[in-house]
Design a protein around this motif. Structure first.
Motif, PDB file in Angstrom:
ATOM      1  N   UNK A  40       3.059   5.768  -5.868  1.00 57.27           N
ATOM      2  CA  UNK A  40       2.720   5.873  -7.292  1.00 57.27           C
ATOM      3  C   UNK A  40       1.577   6.869  -7.488  1.00 57.27           C
ATOM      4  N   UNK A  41       0.608   6.868  -6.577  1.00 60.56           N
ATOM      5  CA  UNK A  41      -0.509   7.819  -6.667  1.00 60.56           C
ATOM      6  C   UNK A  41      -0.007   9.249  -6.489  1.00 60.56           C
ATOM      7  N   UNK A  42       0.940   9.437  -5.570  1.00 62.39           N
ATOM      8  CA  UNK A  42       1.502  10.772  -5.374  1.00 62.39           C
ATOM      9  C   UNK A  42       2.201  11.257  -6.646  1.00 62.39           C
ATOM     10  N   UNK A  43       2.898  10.363  -7.331  1.00 60.01           N
ATOM     11  CA  UNK A  43       3.555  10.729  -8.601  1.00 60.01           C
ATOM     12  C   UNK A  43       2.527  11.096  -9.666  1.00 60.01           C
ATOM     13  N   UNK A  44       1.405  10.325  -9.667  1.00 60.27           N
ATOM     14  CA  UNK A  44       0.348  10.637 -10.645  1.00 60.27           C
ATOM     15  C   UNK A  44      -0.270  12.002 -10.363  1.00 60.27           C
ATOM     16  N   UNK A  45      -0.438  12.335  -9.101  1.00 57.09           N
ATOM     17  CA  UNK A  45      -0.991  13.658  -8.761  1.00 57.09           C
ATOM     18  C   UNK A  45      -0.015  14.751  -9.193  1.00 57.09           C
ATOM     19  N   UNK A  46       1.282  14.551  -8.939  1.00 55.75           N
ATOM     20  CA  UNK A  46       2.280  15.557  -9.347  1.00 55.75           C
ATOM     21  C   UNK A  46       2.286  15.726 -10.865  1.00 55.75           C
ATOM     22  N   UNK A  47       2.234  14.609 -11.578  1.00 57.34           N
ATOM     23  CA  UNK A  47       2.191  14.685 -13.039  1.00 57.34           C
ATOM     24  C   UNK A  47       0.898  15.331 -13.525  1.00 57.34           C
TER      25      UNK A  47
ATOM     26  N   UNK B 177      -7.788  17.652 -15.148  1.00 52.22           N
ATOM     27  CA  UNK B 177      -8.983  18.332 -14.631  1.00 52.22           C
ATOM     28  C   UNK B 177      -9.138  18.062 -13.131  1.00 52.22           C
ATOM     29  N   UNK B 178     -10.029  18.801 -12.498  1.00 54.31           N
ATOM     30  CA  UNK B 178     -10.193  18.780 -11.041  1.00 54.31           C
ATOM     31  C   UNK B 178     -10.745  17.440 -10.559  1.00 54.31           C
ATOM     32  N   UNK B 179     -11.662  16.836 -11.313  1.00 56.21           N
ATOM     33  CA  UNK B 179     -12.251  15.565 -10.854  1.00 56.21           C
ATOM     34  C   UNK B 179     -11.210  14.441 -10.826  1.00 56.21           C
ATOM     35  N   UNK B 180     -10.288  14.424 -11.810  1.00 55.29           N
ATOM     36  CA  UNK B 180      -9.225  13.410 -11.805  1.00 55.29           C
ATOM     37  C   UNK B 180      -8.277  13.603 -10.617  1.00 55.29           C
ATOM     38  N   UNK B 181      -7.931  14.833 -10.337  1.00 50.92           N
ATOM     39  CA  UNK B 181      -7.049  15.118  -9.194  1.00 50.92           C
ATOM     40  C   UNK B 181      -7.753  14.730  -7.893  1.00 50.92           C
ATOM     41  N   UNK B 182      -9.046  15.034  -7.802  1.00 49.17           N
ATOM     42  CA  UNK B 182      -9.809  14.704  -6.591  1.00 49.17           C
ATOM     43  C   UNK B 182      -9.887  13.181  -6.404  1.00 49.17           C
ATOM     44  N   UNK B 183     -10.088  12.436  -7.483  1.00 50.75           N
ATOM     45  CA  UNK B 183     -10.117  10.964  -7.392  1.00 50.75           C
ATOM     46  C   UNK B 183      -8.760  10.406  -6.947  1.00 50.75           C
ATOM     47  N   UNK B 184      -7.676  10.956  -7.478  1.00 48.71           N
ATOM     48  CA  UNK B 184      -6.345  10.513  -7.076  1.00 48.71           C
ATOM     49  C   UNK B 184      -6.067  10.826  -5.600  1.00 48.71           C
ATOM     50  N   UNK B 185      -6.527  11.986  -5.135  1.00 53.14           N
ATOM     51  CA  UNK B 185      -6.330  12.349  -3.728  1.00 53.14           C
ATOM     52  C   UNK B 185      -7.122  11.422  -2.803  1.00 53.14           C
ATOM     53  N   UNK B 186      -8.342  11.083  -3.211  1.00 49.57           N
ATOM     54  CA  UNK B 186      -9.136  10.139  -2.412  1.00 49.57           C
ATOM     55  C   UNK B 186      -8.458   8.762  -2.356  1.00 49.57           C
ATOM     56  N   UNK B 187      -7.971   8.307  -3.511  1.00 51.39           N
ATOM     57  CA  UNK B 187      -7.280   7.022  -3.545  1.00 51.39           C
ATOM     58  C   UNK B 187      -6.015   7.060  -2.676  1.00 51.39           C
ATOM     59  N   UNK B 188      -5.268   8.147  -2.726  1.00 51.49           N
ATOM     60  CA  UNK B 188      -4.069   8.302  -1.896  1.00 51.49           C
ATOM     61  C   UNK B 188      -4.396   8.303  -0.410  1.00 51.49           C
ATOM     62  N   UNK B 189      -5.513   8.955  -0.037  1.00 52.63           N
ATOM     63  CA  UNK B 189      -5.931   8.973   1.363  1.00 52.63           C
ATOM     64  C   UNK B 189      -6.276   7.561   1.846  1.00 52.63           C
ATOM     65  N   UNK B 190      -6.995   6.804   1.015  1.00 47.76           N
ATOM     66  CA  UNK B 190      -7.346   5.428   1.389  1.00 47.76           C
ATOM     67  C   UNK B 190      -6.100   4.547   1.486  1.00 47.76           C
ATOM     68  N   UNK B 191      -5.162   4.725   0.570  1.00 45.71           N
ATOM     69  CA  UNK B 191      -3.925   3.947   0.612  1.00 45.71           C
ATOM     70  C   UNK B 191      -3.092   4.280   1.855  1.00 45.71           C
ATOM     71  N   UNK B 192      -3.086   5.554   2.268  1.00 46.85           N
ATOM     72  CA  UNK B 192      -2.364   5.925   3.490  1.00 46.85           C
ATOM     73  C   UNK B 192      -2.978   5.249   4.711  1.00 46.85           C
ATOM     74  N   UNK B 193      -4.316   5.227   4.782  1.00 44.98           N
ATOM     75  CA  UNK B 193      -4.988   4.568   5.906  1.00 44.98           C
ATOM     76  C   UNK B 193      -4.719   3.065   5.900  1.00 44.98           C
ATOM     77  N   UNK B 194      -4.728   2.454   4.713  1.00 42.28           N
ATOM     78  CA  UNK B 194      -4.445   1.023   4.614  1.00 42.28           C
ATOM     79  C   UNK B 194      -2.992   0.730   4.996  1.00 42.28           C
ATOM     80  N   UNK B 195      -2.085   1.612   4.642  1.00 40.73           N
ATOM     81  CA  UNK B 195      -0.675   1.439   4.999  1.00 40.73           C
ATOM     82  C   UNK B 195      -0.478   1.530   6.510  1.00 40.73           C
TER      83      UNK B 195
ATOM     84  N   UNK C 127       0.824  -1.208   0.000  1.00 43.63           N
ATOM     85  CA  UNK C 127       0.000   0.000   0.000  1.00 43.63           C
ATOM     86  C   UNK C 127       0.862   1.264   0.000  1.00 43.63           C
ATOM     87  N   UNK C 128       2.027   1.206   0.634  1.00 43.15           N
ATOM     88  CA  UNK C 128       2.912   2.370   0.597  1.00 43.15           C
ATOM     89  C   UNK C 128       3.455   2.591  -0.816  1.00 43.15           C
ATOM     90  N   UNK C 129       3.753   1.503  -1.514  1.00 44.20           N
ATOM     91  CA  UNK C 129       4.220   1.643  -2.906  1.00 44.20           C
ATOM     92  C   UNK C 129       3.121   2.204  -3.798  1.00 44.20           C
TER      93      UNK C 129
END
Length: 193
Positions: free
Chosen positions: A113-120, A127-145, A107-109
């Motif tokens: 990768x999600x953080x890199x996708x957000x930076x890119x 667009x804003x909805x894609x960035x928001x989806x990536x941030x939500x996925x990153x938040x869930x991955x942090x909690x799982x980690x 989950x940390x890996x």
């Protein structure tokens, strides 16, 4: 200055010898030892040895009078020994630590990768909805980690504790060398491990 006479010199020497000799002429002071420190006769057994010998004798008489619960034993016969729980807890702890460690790394890996996708995405003008989806996925991955790391720590503590208990009590996880060198009475049971 008067030259010293032989009488004054001998008187001075006598005075000095008396002052030094006084300390050696007094009787030596008695050394008082606390009676609680008296261990008695070295050939006698102490209380710990007597209790250990009594416990070993009681255990030996109990094991010799208890019939072995064999395949033909009736319902009244109790098993001669219980199965120890510590090996099960040890391997459960090892499994939890392994699952938690692998989950944390995975989950940390994925979070990295999600953080890199957000930076890119910010750099490429996503667009804003894609960035928001990536941030939500990153938040869930942090909690799982974090959950995976907690599971790994709980498993490691469980494994270390169960091994420590077995090592102290000379259980099935303790090395044979430990059972052979343990203090008297600690590992008195039959060594069929």
């Amino acid at each position: 200055m008067h030259p010293r006479t032989p009488t004054s010199t001998s008187a001075l020497a006598a005075l000095l010898s008396l002052t030094c000799a006084c300390a050696s002429l007094q009787p030596a002071a008695q050394i008082h030892i606390d009676p609680r420190l008296n261990i008695g006769n070295m050939s006698e057994r102490n209380g710990f040895e007597l209790r250990t010998a009594a416990a070993l004798a009681a255990r030996a008489s109990a094991s010799s009078t208890t019939p072995n619960a064999g395949p033909n034993a009736g319902p009244d016969a109790a098993p001669s020994s219980r199965r120890p729980v510590t090996p099960i807890l040890f391997w459960l702890g090892i499994g939890l630590a392994a699952v938690g460690g692998v989950g944390t790394i995975g989950t940390a890996s994925a979070g990295f990768a999600t953080q890199r996708q957000i930076s890119n995405g910010y750099r490429d003008g996503a667009n804003v909805s894609d960035i928001h989806d990536l941030e939500d996925r990153g938040d869930k991955l942090n909690k799982a980690s974090i959950a995976g790391a907690a599971i790994a720590v709980i498993g490691a503590v469980l494994a270390i504790t169960s091994y420590g208990v077995d090592y102290t009590r000379c259980g099935p996880l303790a090395p044979k060398r430990r059972r052979a060198t343990a203090p008297p009475g600690r590992c008195a049971d039959a060594d069929d491990k």
